[in-house]
Design a protein around this motif. Structure first.
Motif, PDB file in Angstrom:
ATOM      1  N   TYR A   1       8.922   0.402 -10.290  1.00  0.00           N
ATOM      2  CA  TYR A   1       7.812   0.037  -9.407  1.00  0.00           C
ATOM      3  C   TYR A   1       7.312  -1.368  -9.694  1.00  0.00           C
ATOM      4  O   TYR A   1       7.108  -2.174  -8.770  1.00  0.00           O
ATOM      5  CB  TYR A   1       6.673   1.040  -9.562  1.00  0.00           C
ATOM      6  CG  TYR A   1       5.417   0.621  -8.839  1.00  0.00           C
ATOM      7  CD1 TYR A   1       5.378   0.555  -7.449  1.00  0.00           C
ATOM      8  CD2 TYR A   1       4.277   0.248  -9.547  1.00  0.00           C
ATOM      9  CE1 TYR A   1       4.236   0.147  -6.777  1.00  0.00           C
ATOM     10  CE2 TYR A   1       3.130  -0.164  -8.882  1.00  0.00           C
ATOM     11  CZ  TYR A   1       3.110  -0.214  -7.496  1.00  0.00           C
ATOM     12  OH  TYR A   1       1.981  -0.635  -6.832  1.00  0.00           O
TER      13      TYR A   1
ATOM     14  N   ASP B   1       4.041   1.574  -0.891  1.00  0.00           N
ATOM     15  CA  ASP B   1       4.844   1.655  -2.111  1.00  0.00           C
ATOM     16  C   ASP B   1       3.996   2.156  -3.280  1.00  0.00           C
ATOM     17  O   ASP B   1       4.431   2.990  -4.079  1.00  0.00           O
ATOM     18  CB  ASP B   1       5.430   0.282  -2.433  1.00  0.00           C
ATOM     19  CG  ASP B   1       6.678   0.388  -3.301  1.00  0.00           C
ATOM     20  OD1 ASP B   1       7.194   1.508  -3.438  1.00  0.00           O
ATOM     21  OD2 ASP B   1       7.120  -0.636  -3.844  1.00  0.00           O
ATOM     22  N   HIS B   2       2.760   1.647  -3.386  1.00  0.00           N
ATOM     23  CA  HIS B   2       1.892   2.083  -4.476  1.00  0.00           C
ATOM     24  C   HIS B   2       1.498   3.550  -4.314  1.00  0.00           C
ATOM     25  O   HIS B   2       1.438   4.304  -5.310  1.00  0.00           O
ATOM     26  CB  HIS B   2       0.637   1.208  -4.533  1.00  0.00           C
ATOM     27  CG  HIS B   2      -0.254   1.516  -5.682  1.00  0.00           C
ATOM     28  ND1 HIS B   2       0.079   1.218  -6.989  1.00  0.00           N
ATOM     29  CD2 HIS B   2      -1.482   2.112  -5.743  1.00  0.00           C
ATOM     30  CE1 HIS B   2      -0.884   1.610  -7.800  1.00  0.00           C
ATOM     31  NE2 HIS B   2      -1.844   2.155  -7.059  1.00  0.00           N
TER      32      HIS B   2
ATOM     33  N   TYR C   1      -1.320  -3.708  -8.998  1.00  0.00           N
ATOM     34  CA  TYR C   1      -1.313  -3.558  -7.532  1.00  0.00           C
ATOM     35  C   TYR C   1      -2.510  -4.279  -6.911  1.00  0.00           C
ATOM     36  O   TYR C   1      -2.355  -5.016  -5.928  1.00  0.00           O
ATOM     37  CB  TYR C   1      -1.327  -2.078  -7.152  1.00  0.00           C
ATOM     38  CG  TYR C   1      -1.726  -1.824  -5.720  1.00  0.00           C
ATOM     39  CD1 TYR C   1      -0.891  -2.155  -4.662  1.00  0.00           C
ATOM     40  CD2 TYR C   1      -2.973  -1.263  -5.423  1.00  0.00           C
ATOM     41  CE1 TYR C   1      -1.257  -1.935  -3.349  1.00  0.00           C
ATOM     42  CE2 TYR C   1      -3.354  -1.040  -4.114  1.00  0.00           C
ATOM     43  CZ  TYR C   1      -2.496  -1.372  -3.079  1.00  0.00           C
ATOM     44  OH  TYR C   1      -2.880  -1.155  -1.775  1.00  0.00           O
TER      45      TYR C   1
ATOM     46  N   LYS D   1       0.820  -1.207   0.000  1.00  0.00           N
ATOM     47  CA  LYS D   1       0.000   0.000   0.000  1.00  0.00           C
ATOM     48  C   LYS D   1       0.858   1.263   0.000  1.00  0.00           C
ATOM     49  O   LYS D   1       0.619   2.206  -0.776  1.00  0.00           O
ATOM     50  CB  LYS D   1      -0.911  -0.014   1.228  1.00  0.00           C
ATOM     51  CG  LYS D   1      -1.827   1.189   1.334  1.00  0.00           C
ATOM     52  CD  LYS D   1      -2.694   1.093   2.575  1.00  0.00           C
ATOM     53  CE  LYS D   1      -3.588   2.327   2.712  1.00  0.00           C
ATOM     54  NZ  LYS D   1      -4.435   2.260   3.925  1.00  0.00           N
TER      55      LYS D   1
ATOM     56  N   LEU E   1       7.081  -4.727  -7.427  1.00  0.00           N
ATOM     57  CA  LEU E   1       5.763  -5.316  -7.243  1.00  0.00           C
ATOM     58  C   LEU E   1       5.726  -6.771  -7.684  1.00  0.00           C
ATOM     59  O   LEU E   1       5.164  -7.626  -7.000  1.00  0.00           O
ATOM     60  CB  LEU E   1       4.723  -4.499  -8.026  1.00  0.00           C
ATOM     61  CG  LEU E   1       3.255  -4.867  -7.827  1.00  0.00           C
ATOM     62  CD1 LEU E   1       2.818  -4.566  -6.399  1.00  0.00           C
ATOM     63  CD2 LEU E   1       2.362  -4.120  -8.823  1.00  0.00           C
TER      64      LEU E   1
ATOM     65  N   ALA F   1      -0.633  -0.044 -13.797  1.00  0.00           N
ATOM     66  CA  ALA F   1       0.037  -0.202 -12.491  1.00  0.00           C
ATOM     67  C   ALA F   1      -0.993  -0.376 -11.382  1.00  0.00           C
ATOM     68  O   ALA F   1      -0.806  -1.180 -10.455  1.00  0.00           O
ATOM     69  CB  ALA F   1       0.931   1.000 -12.212  1.00  0.00           C
ATOM     70  N   ASP F   2      -2.129   0.361 -11.477  1.00  0.00           N
ATOM     71  CA  ASP F   2      -3.193   0.195 -10.486  1.00  0.00           C
ATOM     72  C   ASP F   2      -3.760  -1.218 -10.528  1.00  0.00           C
ATOM     73  O   ASP F   2      -4.026  -1.821  -9.467  1.00  0.00           O
ATOM     74  CB  ASP F   2      -4.315   1.206 -10.745  1.00  0.00           C
ATOM     75  CG  ASP F   2      -3.895   2.625 -10.399  1.00  0.00           C
ATOM     76  OD1 ASP F   2      -2.915   2.773  -9.645  1.00  0.00           O
ATOM     77  OD2 ASP F   2      -4.544   3.561 -10.897  1.00  0.00           O
TER      78      ASP F   2
END
Length: 307
Positions: free
Chosen positions: A228, A194-195, A293, A192, A232, A289-290
């Motif tokens: 990122y 990191d995102h 995640y 959380k 991830l 990316a969302d």
């Protein structure tokens, strides 16, 4: 000498109680020694011969032994022969009274025909041994002149080590029972944060690009996005080419379209004419990316729930 004679008399009559017949005699009570010190435990023997039809009770700890204090009591079984019974007990006593000579009578309670009667032995005395022979003349001044000595505090290592040992055992038990859940929740917390940091920095690159239309902002945003996803996914995505990234994500439409538009802007020098397409590419990578995640987060949650 009187105590020794009484002791032998008590032993003789206790071992051979049947040689003596009841004749209304009083109980016999005596100390085993002639003197004692303050706080020293001393035995007191109580002995009584009586008719067998009498119910006799010896005092217990509730009795007032003043000026002595009760410590313990030892009973001996009743011995009977014909019409004569013998009861005896030894009381362990101590005194903190400062009287030079101290006296004691421990009564025997006799129950007969529903009535009780106390029968007392002859009073016995004992001398208090003086440990201080000479008393200072001016005790008050001596006390007032006394200075307290500073004593260094000692660290209680045994209790600390015991506490640490118990804490370690508790932590090991908790870890054994909940280690997977703890690790998974820590991963969720890290994911959380990191995102959140990635989104904040990536949006900043989008804003800068809107103002400057700079290729440098595009390159920094792509590098941020790759780094990122490397953290991830746990894969070296930041070293992949555009084609390898597209293949890694199974030809995902958002990834393929965004990277193609960025390559066109950077290598085809078409930024000034197609800046709106570049903005679309930014938001496609942001959206992808969302999605990744949320996917990784759901996998971690599934591990927590299933275990």
């Amino acid at each position: 000498m009187r105590k020794i004679i009484l002791s032998f008399f008590w032993l003789f009559t206790f071992i051979f109680p049947f040689a003596v017949k009841a004749s209304g005699k009083l109980p016999i009570g005596f100390f085993k020694r002639d003197s004692l010190k303050i706080g020293q435990i001393i035995p007191y023997t109580l002995y009584y011969q009586h008719p067998s039809n009498e119910e006799v009770i010896f005092p217990d700890s509730a009795f007032s032994f003043a000026p002595f204090e009760f410590v313990s009591k030892t009973f001996f079984p009743t011995r009977s022969s014909g019409e004569v019974s013998t009861d005896s007990a030894i009381y362990m006593l101590r005194t903190f009274d400062l009287s030079a000579v101290q006296h004691l009578q421990i009564p025997v309670i006799v129950w007969q025909n529903g009535a009780s009667q106390q029968i007392k032995p002859a009073s016995d005395s004992i001398f208090l041994q003086e440990m201080v022979k000479v008393t200072p003349q001016n005790v008050a001044s001596l006390k007032s002149a006394t200075k307290l000595m500073d004593v260094r505090k000692r660290f209680n290592y045994p209790y600390v080590l015991l506490g640490l040992g118990l804490l370690l055992i508790l932590l090991l038990v908790i870890w054994g029972l909940f280690s997977r859940r703890i690790v998974a929740n820590f991963k969720l917390y890290k994911l959380k944060n990191d995102h959140k940091a990635f989104v904040s920095r990536f949006n900043a690159h989008i804003e800068r690009f809107n103002r400057s239309q700079s290729l440098q902002n595009i390159e920094k945003a792509i590098t941020l996005w790759k780094n990122y996803l490397t953290r991830l996914e746990g894969s070296a995505i930041n070293s992949f080419t555009t084609k390898e990234i597209t293949q890694f994500y199974g030809e995902d439409e958002d990834v393929a379209t965004a990277l193609r538009l960025f390559d066109k802007a950077i290598y085809g020098n078409m930024l000034s004419d197609q800046s709106s397409e570049t903005i679309v590419a930014f938001y496609l990578l942001h959206h992808f990316a969302d999605r990744r995640y949320e996917f990784i987060k759901d996998q971690t949650l599934h591990v927590v729930v299933s275990r």
